[in-house]
Design an enzyme around this catalytic site. Structure first.
Site, PDB file in Angstrom:
ATOM      1  N   GLN A 181      58.582 -49.684  51.663  1.00 54.28           N
ATOM      2  CA  GLN A 181      57.410 -49.762  52.578  1.00 54.28           C
ATOM      3  C   GLN A 181      56.888 -51.120  52.091  1.00 54.28           C
ATOM      4  O   GLN A 181      56.330 -51.937  52.697  1.00 54.28           O
ATOM      5  CB  GLN A 181      56.832 -48.864  52.403  1.00 54.28           C
ATOM      6  CG  GLN A 181      55.474 -48.804  53.371  1.00 54.28           C
ATOM      7  CD  GLN A 181      55.657 -48.604  54.711  1.00 54.28           C
ATOM      8  OE1 GLN A 181      56.462 -47.852  55.195  1.00 54.28           O
ATOM      9  NE2 GLN A 181      55.273 -49.401  55.657  1.00 54.28           N
ATOM     10  N   GLU A 259      51.916 -42.366  68.850  1.00 52.77           N
ATOM     11  CA  GLU A 259      53.400 -42.169  68.495  1.00 52.77           C
ATOM     12  C   GLU A 259      53.868 -40.794  68.684  1.00 52.77           C
ATOM     13  O   GLU A 259      53.832 -40.185  67.967  1.00 52.77           O
ATOM     14  CB  GLU A 259      53.920 -42.496  66.851  1.00 52.77           C
ATOM     15  CG  GLU A 259      53.401 -44.050  66.609  1.00 52.77           C
ATOM     16  CD  GLU A 259      53.806 -44.754  65.337  1.00 52.77           C
ATOM     17  OE1 GLU A 259      54.271 -43.571  64.479  1.00 52.77           O
ATOM     18  OE2 GLU A 259      53.674 -45.587  64.660  1.00 52.77           O
ATOM     19  N   TRP A 261      56.957 -39.776  68.951  1.00 54.48           N
ATOM     20  CA  TRP A 261      58.126 -39.715  68.209  1.00 54.48           C
ATOM     21  C   TRP A 261      57.878 -39.122  66.694  1.00 54.48           C
ATOM     22  O   TRP A 261      58.606 -38.581  66.004  1.00 54.48           O
ATOM     23  CB  TRP A 261      59.136 -40.662  68.226  1.00 54.48           C
ATOM     24  CG  TRP A 261      58.479 -42.198  67.624  1.00 54.48           C
ATOM     25  CD1 TRP A 261      58.131 -42.394  66.284  1.00 54.48           C
ATOM     26  CD2 TRP A 261      57.829 -43.207  68.156  1.00 54.48           C
ATOM     27  NE1 TRP A 261      57.509 -43.534  66.129  1.00 54.48           N
ATOM     28  CE2 TRP A 261      57.217 -43.907  67.466  1.00 54.48           C
ATOM     29  CE3 TRP A 261      57.586 -43.518  69.725  1.00 54.48           C
ATOM     30  CZ2 TRP A 261      56.654 -45.130  67.765  1.00 54.48           C
ATOM     31  CZ3 TRP A 261      57.129 -44.555  70.051  1.00 54.48           C
ATOM     32  CH2 TRP A 261      56.401 -45.288  69.051  1.00 54.48           C
TER      33      TRP A 261
END
Length: 326
Positions: A181, A259, A261
């Site tokens: 990240q 989002e 998903w």
């Protein structure tokens, strides 16, 4: 796990040894993956700016309407006798006093009803037993649980049930380490600056993918919204312990655009309770998601052996260490 295997295969020749062609394929694969992530982030940023623009326009229109109404009401009041105006002023004061008393009573009751238990242990924050990770609350850099076996089993059960309804669900992205990240975020910050990077990517330690409890399902393209797969996921995921982590219309609470998903495992009971409430996780737990509060939270999480004890903002904490499943 599959991504790791693929990466290892890309870096080996037919005899299990590295070769230049395999190294080239691996570098090309990484370049294409990062480029796709950037394009997806740019689309999300555009959508976020569009939503904020529409909100500003709506607020401006509302202020104009309020101004017109207030001005009209003020004109009518000026035409009434002075004695009548004085009487109305006194009545208004009494009504306001009653309203203030009722509001204080209501706020006190609400605060009592919505008190949450917040615990900080080993650099992590739990609210009502739920691990919370967002722009306010972060994870330590050495927290690396990989994918939760409990969450993976729940997803597999859900995918099997979806298949019986003719729906195909699969994991597009799952666990992402602090270092992965950090690399992704820094690439955005170097290219656009920190402020712009914050619109499209989580800072290291603030990504839910680091928990090992989060899955991106099928795709991270905006076109996923409204598909049969997205609709099935939204309708049934709570039955298997998941929530849609960043629901539509909650951008100002979660800190992220919609989002469809992105799912987060909470366990069946908690996931169903959150979904039934119609709230996002931040609203349900009564917490913020804003980087401007992150520094204070990180400072209060420096003790890695005991939980911190304090009373503030309707939360209470104790000094007990807990063995959490999630």
């Amino acid at each position: 796990m599959n991504n790791q295997t693929n990466n290892e295969n890309l870096s080996q020749g037919t005899n299990g040894q590295p070769d230049e062609y395999s190294a080239y394929r691996y570098e090309e694969y990484e370049r294409m993956r990062i480029e796709m992530e950037k394009r997806r982030a740019e689309r999300r940023a555009r959508e976020h700016r569009r939503v904020m623009k529409n909100r500003i326009i709506a607020i401006a229109i509302l202020l104009v309407i309020i101004f017109v109404i207030v001005k009209a009401c003020g004109g009518k009041s000026d035409n009434k006798p002075a004695a009548d105006s004085s009487s109305q002023t006194e009545s208004t004061k009494q009504a306001e006093a009653k309203t203030t008393t009722k509001k204080k009573t209501s706020d006190n009751s609400k605060a009592e009803e919505t008190k949450h238990k917040i615990e900080q242990s080993n650099g992590m924050t739990f609210v009502d037993g739920i691990l919370i990770v967002n722009k306010t609350y972060s994870l330590p850099s050495d927290y690396a649980p990989c994918v939760s076996t409990v969450a993976q089993k729940a997803f597999d059960d859900m995918a099997a049930a979806a298949a019986q309804d003719g729906i195909t669900l699969f994991v597009n992205s799952s666990y992402r380490s602090y270092q992965d990240q950090e690399s992704l975020y820094n690439s955005y910050a170097a290219e656009r600056g920190t402020e712009a990077a914050d619109e499209v990517s989580s800072r290291p330690g603030h990504s839910e993918h680091q928990t090992g409890l989060t899955f991106d399902v099928n795709t991270t393209e905006d076109s996923f919204a409204g598909t049969p797969e997205a609709n099935w996921l939204a309708e049934h995921c709570a039955e298997y312990g998941f929530i849609i982590r960043y629901p539509e219309g909650k951008e100002d609470k979660t800190g992220y655009v919609y989002e469809p998903w992105h799912i987060r495992y909470l366990g069946k009971e908690k996931a169903q309770a959150v979904t039934k409430s119609g709230l996002c996780l931040e609203e349900y737990l009564g917490v913020t998601s804003d980087y401007k509060y992150a520094e204070d939270q990180n400072c209060s999480s420096l003790n890695t052996s005991d939980t911190q004890s304090s009373q503030a903002d309707g939360y209470y904490q104790d000094n007990t260490n807990y063995d959490y499943q999630y």
